[in-house]
Every structure is written in structure tokens, then in C-alpha cells.
Design a protein around this motif. Structure first.
Motif, PDB file in Angstrom:
ATOM      1  N   THR A   1     -29.891  25.413  -0.570  1.00 54.96           N
ATOM      2  CA  THR A   1     -31.042  25.833  -1.385  1.00 54.96           C
ATOM      3  C   THR A   1     -31.329  24.854  -2.513  1.00 54.96           C
ATOM      4  OG1 THR A   1     -29.747  27.161  -2.965  1.00 54.96           O
ATOM      5  CG2 THR A   1     -30.445  28.240  -0.906  1.00 54.96           C
ATOM      6  N   ASN A   2     -30.501  23.789  -2.621  1.00 55.39           N
ATOM      7  CA  ASN A   2     -30.651  22.792  -3.680  1.00 55.39           C
ATOM      8  C   ASN A   2     -30.447  23.421  -5.064  1.00 55.39           C
ATOM      9  OD1 ASN A   2     -30.991  20.207  -4.607  1.00 55.39           O
ATOM     10  ND2 ASN A   2     -33.213  20.152  -4.370  1.00 55.39           N
ATOM     11  N   THR A   3     -29.591  24.456  -5.108  1.00 54.22           N
ATOM     12  CA  THR A   3     -29.376  25.187  -6.357  1.00 54.22           C
ATOM     13  C   THR A   3     -27.974  24.996  -6.905  1.00 54.22           C
ATOM     14  OG1 THR A   3     -30.943  26.877  -5.608  1.00 54.22           O
ATOM     15  CG2 THR A   3     -29.497  27.459  -7.454  1.00 54.22           C
ATOM     16  N   TYR A   4     -26.959  25.193  -6.059  1.00 52.37           N
ATOM     17  CA  TYR A   4     -25.572  25.179  -6.509  1.00 52.37           C
ATOM     18  C   TYR A   4     -24.856  23.891  -6.105  1.00 52.37           C
ATOM     19  CZ  TYR A   4     -26.624  30.142  -6.913  1.00 52.37           C
ATOM     20  OH  TYR A   4     -27.214  31.341  -7.219  1.00 52.37           O
ATOM     21  N   SER A   5     -23.978  23.444  -6.982  1.00 55.11           N
ATOM     22  CA  SER A   5     -23.170  22.266  -6.687  1.00 55.11           C
ATOM     23  C   SER A   5     -21.909  22.693  -5.948  1.00 55.11           C
ATOM     24  CB  SER A   5     -22.797  21.552  -7.990  1.00 55.11           C
ATOM     25  OG  SER A   5     -21.960  20.454  -7.726  1.00 55.11           O
ATOM     26  N   LEU A   6     -21.632  22.025  -4.843  1.00 52.05           N
ATOM     27  CA  LEU A   6     -20.419  22.287  -4.061  1.00 52.05           C
ATOM     28  C   LEU A   6     -19.634  20.985  -3.961  1.00 52.05           C
ATOM     29  CD1 LEU A   6     -21.944  24.479  -1.198  1.00 52.05           C
ATOM     30  CD2 LEU A   6     -20.582  25.271  -3.138  1.00 52.05           C
ATOM     31  N   SER A   7     -18.767  20.759  -4.924  1.00 48.71           N
ATOM     32  CA  SER A   7     -18.027  19.505  -4.972  1.00 48.71           C
ATOM     33  C   SER A   7     -16.585  19.707  -4.541  1.00 48.71           C
ATOM     34  CB  SER A   7     -18.047  18.928  -6.386  1.00 48.71           C
ATOM     35  OG  SER A   7     -17.159  17.832  -6.472  1.00 48.71           O
ATOM     36  N   PRO A   8     -16.125  18.952  -3.536  1.00 49.90           N
ATOM     37  CA  PRO A   8     -14.720  19.006  -3.131  1.00 49.90           C
ATOM     38  C   PRO A   8     -13.881  17.957  -3.860  1.00 49.90           C
ATOM     39  CG  PRO A   8     -15.911  17.682  -1.572  1.00 49.90           C
ATOM     40  CD  PRO A   8     -16.912  18.092  -2.626  1.00 49.90           C
ATOM     41  N   GLY A   9     -14.456  17.325  -4.881  1.00 45.29           N
ATOM     42  CA  GLY A   9     -13.786  16.232  -5.571  1.00 45.29           C
ATOM     43  C   GLY A   9     -12.478  16.637  -6.220  1.00 45.29           C
ATOM     44  N   SER A  10     -11.609  15.651  -6.414  1.00 43.06           N
ATOM     45  CA  SER A  10     -10.273  15.913  -6.967  1.00 43.06           C
ATOM     46  C   SER A  10     -10.325  16.463  -8.384  1.00 43.06           C
ATOM     47  CB  SER A  10      -9.441  14.632  -6.942  1.00 43.06           C
ATOM     48  OG  SER A  10     -10.074  13.613  -7.679  1.00 43.06           O
ATOM     49  N   SER A  11     -11.433  16.206  -9.106  1.00 49.21           N
ATOM     50  CA  SER A  11     -11.534  16.726 -10.472  1.00 49.21           C
ATOM     51  C   SER A  11     -12.050  18.163 -10.491  1.00 49.21           C
ATOM     52  CB  SER A  11     -12.478  15.838 -11.300  1.00 49.21           C
ATOM     53  OG  SER A  11     -13.770  15.796 -10.712  1.00 49.21           O
ATOM     54  N   TYR A  12     -12.250  18.711  -9.298  1.00 46.84           N
ATOM     55  CA  TYR A  12     -12.732  20.089  -9.204  1.00 46.84           C
ATOM     56  C   TYR A  12     -11.734  20.944  -8.426  1.00 46.84           C
ATOM     57  CZ  TYR A  12     -17.207  18.367 -10.906  1.00 46.84           C
ATOM     58  OH  TYR A  12     -18.186  17.793 -11.667  1.00 46.84           O
ATOM     59  N   ARG A  13     -10.476  20.898  -8.860  1.00 46.67           N
ATOM     60  CA  ARG A  13      -9.455  21.717  -8.231  1.00 46.67           C
ATOM     61  C   ARG A  13      -9.700  23.199  -8.558  1.00 46.67           C
ATOM     62  NH1 ARG A  13      -7.092  18.351  -4.518  1.00 46.67           N
ATOM     63  NH2 ARG A  13      -6.305  16.458  -5.502  1.00 46.67           N
TER      64      ARG A  13
ATOM     65  N   ILE B   1     -30.825  14.617   2.773  1.00 44.79           N
ATOM     66  CA  ILE B   1     -29.811  14.413   1.725  1.00 44.79           C
ATOM     67  C   ILE B   1     -30.470  13.973   0.420  1.00 44.79           C
ATOM     68  CG2 ILE B   1     -27.825  13.018   1.020  1.00 44.79           C
ATOM     69  CD1 ILE B   1     -27.062  15.049   3.108  1.00 44.79           C
ATOM     70  N   ASP B   2     -31.435  13.046   0.516  1.00 46.25           N
ATOM     71  CA  ASP B   2     -32.083  12.523  -0.681  1.00 46.25           C
ATOM     72  C   ASP B   2     -32.909  13.584  -1.410  1.00 46.25           C
ATOM     73  OD1 ASP B   2     -30.961  10.137  -0.042  1.00 46.25           O
ATOM     74  OD2 ASP B   2     -32.833   9.088   0.448  1.00 46.25           O
ATOM     75  N   ALA B   3     -33.447  14.541  -0.666  1.00 48.41           N
ATOM     76  CA  ALA B   3     -34.288  15.570  -1.284  1.00 48.41           C
ATOM     77  C   ALA B   3     -33.469  16.722  -1.860  1.00 48.41           C
ATOM     78  CB  ALA B   3     -35.282  16.109  -0.253  1.00 48.41           C
ATOM     79  N   ASN B   4     -32.149  16.671  -1.659  1.00 48.78           N
ATOM     80  CA  ASN B   4     -31.295  17.800  -2.054  1.00 48.78           C
ATOM     81  C   ASN B   4     -30.392  17.420  -3.232  1.00 48.78           C
ATOM     82  OD1 ASN B   4     -30.936  20.552  -0.970  1.00 48.78           O
ATOM     83  ND2 ASN B   4     -28.773  19.998  -0.903  1.00 48.78           N
ATOM     84  N   THR B   5     -30.999  16.896  -4.280  1.00 49.31           N
ATOM     85  CA  THR B   5     -30.217  16.376  -5.414  1.00 49.31           C
ATOM     86  C   THR B   5     -30.714  16.913  -6.749  1.00 49.31           C
ATOM     87  OG1 THR B   5     -31.638  14.416  -5.534  1.00 49.31           O
ATOM     88  CG2 THR B   5     -29.648  14.241  -4.171  1.00 49.31           C
ATOM     89  N   ASP B   6     -31.301  18.092  -6.754  1.00 50.32           N
ATOM     90  CA  ASP B   6     -31.903  18.645  -7.965  1.00 50.32           C
ATOM     91  C   ASP B   6     -30.895  18.715  -9.120  1.00 50.32           C
ATOM     92  OD1 ASP B   6     -34.025  19.819  -9.432  1.00 50.32           O
ATOM     93  OD2 ASP B   6     -33.088  21.789  -9.157  1.00 50.32           O
ATOM     94  N   ARG B   7     -31.294  18.190 -10.266  1.00 52.09           N
ATOM     95  CA  ARG B   7     -30.533  18.230 -11.523  1.00 52.09           C
ATOM     96  C   ARG B   7     -29.223  17.433 -11.497  1.00 52.09           C
ATOM     97  NH1 ARG B   7     -30.179  24.489 -12.964  1.00 52.09           N
ATOM     98  NH2 ARG B   7     -29.918  24.586 -10.707  1.00 52.09           N
ATOM     99  N   LEU B   8     -29.046  16.602 -10.504  1.00 55.63           N
ATOM    100  CA  LEU B   8     -27.872  15.720 -10.495  1.00 55.63           C
ATOM    101  C   LEU B   8     -28.178  14.464 -11.313  1.00 55.63           C
ATOM    102  CD1 LEU B   8     -26.614  15.876  -6.789  1.00 55.63           C
ATOM    103  CD2 LEU B   8     -25.647  17.011  -8.795  1.00 55.63           C
TER     104      LEU B   8
END
Length: 341
Positions: free
Chosen positions: A213-225, A57-64
Motif C-alpha cells: 500500500t506504500n504506507t508501512y516500512s518493512l525493513s529486515p535490516g540488521s538495525s531493525y532487530r 519498486i520505484d513508485a513504492n517509496t513514499d516518504r523514504l
């Protein structure tokens, strides 16, 4: 089935490591021998150690950014009725989680569908729950505890001469309140932190914010409807369809285990309750007799003070007070850490 999705959050900023959260999920294992411990698992592996989870998890945070969550937490809480349907079998629950994660991936709103293989997640089964201040038993015991605390304080003052009174009478009142306290386990009043009885198996999932792939953001957050936006002159689909995910997760359980779900156990029922409690209650009263009886029985477990034999069968005759009590009781049950419906 009660599923929650929460983002990582620690104060004003987000930790750069999942170590604290993973350590929290290891709390049950700490008291067990190695062969009895529940390991993490995902779509491909069944035995994953906590250090690997933290590293992955820690290694998969590119550009965050520091201000962005690095992971999300999903919790899957089957009801005791659902657990009974699968004989509280952890292997069946694992199989269900792996199917649910397919539903989770498919619920992202993207031009190209997201596949479960693109997710980086680690799941952990827990078998125990403890009572918290949100639980009905704690709330209903609370007034008695407040009176007892006051009497105990008075008793201490009397014993040291700071207050006049009869210690025996005060102790008698304390003992009477303990006996009248409505919720007990093994003869002892239920308090926050006590372990809950019965089947309490549930699943925690640590979900990386980024894809495998540590490339795309996949956010299920409420601000990402679910929505569409312009990016470099092109229309881009983004967001997460929460309603679709919750409904699919429910149907997946029913399909896998041939579960006969009652209306009040459904996600659509909970949505109706929030938006239109009268329609919710009318729907219950319109169910076939056997299903209506089961619905009312399930609701009674949430603490709804309903005079079941006197509930009117006519939708027109439904009293507002009864609807309000049902709404309050079911809403509290949904928020509780142990979901009974």
C-alpha cells in the motif's frame, strides 16, 4: 540452504531507482532468445517483465529519505544436494520461493502479523554462477598464479635483454606450475569469471522497503532487530526475526520436498560453529554412524583438510587443530558464492 538479505546500497546515498539492479539481474537473459528467458515472478504472477519491476519498486517509496534504502535484496541459494532433491526443477523452486515469502512476512515483529499479500516483491531464477575470489578453487590456485606471473615477467625481461637467464628453463618452470595447479576445468586452470559446473540454480528477490500500500516500512535490516519502543505513549512492536526466518525457510524446504537434512546443512549448525566450534564438532561425532559419515563427506567438499579415517571418535580426544581447520573451512564455504553444504 544459504539465504542472504542485503539492503540496496550505492556509495554514500541510495539510488532513487531499482533500474541498475534489475538490469544486473537480466544478465543471463541478454544472451537468450525471448522464449528461453526467465521472467520475474511474485506471489500472484508468473511472467513479469523487467520494466514493470522497475516501475513498481520505484513508485513504492513514499516518504523514504535519500539516505534510506528503497529496496532489499534476498538471495536463495540451494545447495547442489538440495537442487538434486528437486531435480533442479524451476517450477518446484518457484513454489518454494512463494512459500518462503510467507515465512518472510511472518517473521516481522508487529502487533498485527504481516501477511505475504502485504509484500511487494519480484523474484528471478538464475541458472549460472561464476567463480570469484572468495571461492576455494580461486584461493588455492592463487599462489601458483603469483609464481607464474613473476616467471612470465622474468621471461619478458630475458627476451628483451633486461635480465640474464635461460628462456627455455623459465618456460619449463611456468609449464610445471600450470600442471601442478590444483583446480582445473576441462584441463584449464580455474580463474575468476569462469562458469561453475554442475547445478548452480539460485533465486534473486527484489523486495520493496514499503508494503504493497506504500504506507508501512518493512525493513529486515540488521538495525531493525526484534524490539519494542514507545511511540506517542504506546508500545510499538518492530523489527525482523532473522533467526526465525532462516529456520522456517529450511523447514519449509524439508517439508515440501521430504528432504533429509544432515546436521552440517542446518542453520542451527552454522550458528553453533560461529559460537562454539568445539560443540559443533562434538555434535558431529555424536551423530549416528551413517549421518556422521555424510556430515564428514559434506564437510570435505568445503576444502577441509581432514584425515577422515583418523578422526577420533571420543569427544575428549578431539584435537584443537582439527576443530580450527573445520571451523575455517566451513566458515569459508558459507561465505562462498557456491554453497556446497
Amino acid at each position: 540452504m544459504y539465504i542472504t538479505i542485503a539492503r540496496q546500497h550505492l556509495g554514500e546515498t541510495f539510488s532513487q531507482s531499482a533500474a541498475d539492479f534489475v538490469d544486473y539481474l537480466e544478465k543471463e537473459n541478454k544472451a537468450l532468445a525471448p522464449e528461453q528467458q526467465e521472467p520475474f515472478f511474485n506471489q500472484q504472477q508468473d511472467h513479469i517483465d523487467p520494466k514493470t519491476v522497475v516501475q513498481e519498486i520505484d513508485a513504492n517509496t513514499d516518504r523514504l529519505k535519500q539516505s534510506e534504502p528503497k529496496f532489499y535484496s534476498l538471495t536463495i541459494n540451494p545447495s547442489q544436494r538440495e537442487l538434486a532433491a528437486i531435480q533442479n526443477d524451476p517450477e518446484k523452486l518457484k513454489a518454494y520461493v512463494q512459500e518462503v515469502m510467507k515465512d518472510y512476512a511472518a517473521s516481522f515483529y508487529r502487533k498485527e502479523p504481516v501477511q505475504v499479500e502485504q509484500l511487494k516483491y519480484f523474484a528471478k531464477i538464475e541458472k549460472e554462477r561464476t567463480y570469484s575470489g572468495r571461492d576455494r578453487e580461486i584461493r588455492e590456485n592463487r599462489p601458483y598464479r603469483a609464481q607464474i606471473a613473476k616467471l612470465q615477467n622474468d621471461l619478458a625481461k630475458v627476451n628483451r635483454g633486461a635480465l640474464q637467464g635461460n628462456p627455455k628453463h623459465i618456460q619449463r618452470d611456468i609449464d610445471r606450475l600450470y600442471k601442478r595447479m590444483p583446480h582445473k576445468l576441462d584441463g584449464k586452470p580455474i580463474t575468476a569469471g569462469m562458469q561453475k559446473p554442475g547445478s548452480q540454480t539460485h533465486v534473486h528477490i527484489v523486495m520493496s522497503r514499503k508494503d504493497v500500500t506504500n504506507t508501512y516500512s518493512l525493513s529486515p535490516g540488521s538495525s531493525y532487530r526484534e524490539s519494542e519502543a514507545k511511540l506517542h505513549g504506546q508500545t510499538v512492536k518492530r523489527g525482523f526475526r532473522r533467526d526465525e526466518f532462516f529456520e522456517k525457510a529450511e523447514k519449509t524446504f524439508d517439508r515440501m520436498f521430504k528432504y533429509n537434512r544432515n546436521y552440517v546443512e542446518s542453520y542451527n549448525a552454522r550458528k553453533t560453529l560461529d559460537k562454539d566450534p568445539k560443540a559443533y564438532f562434538s555434535k558431529i561425532m555424536g551423530l549416528p554412524a551413517s549421518k556422521r559419515a555424510m556430515a564428514l563427506k559434506l564437510l570435505s567438499k568445503t576444502g577441509a583438510k581432514i584425515p577422515l579415517p583418523n578422526i577420533p571418535t571420543s569427544k575428549v580426544a578431539v584435537a584443537r587443530k582439527t576443530i580450527a581447520r573445520l571451523q575455517k573451512a566451513a566458515a569459508l564455504a558459507r561465505k562462498a558464492s557456491s554453497i556446497e553444504i
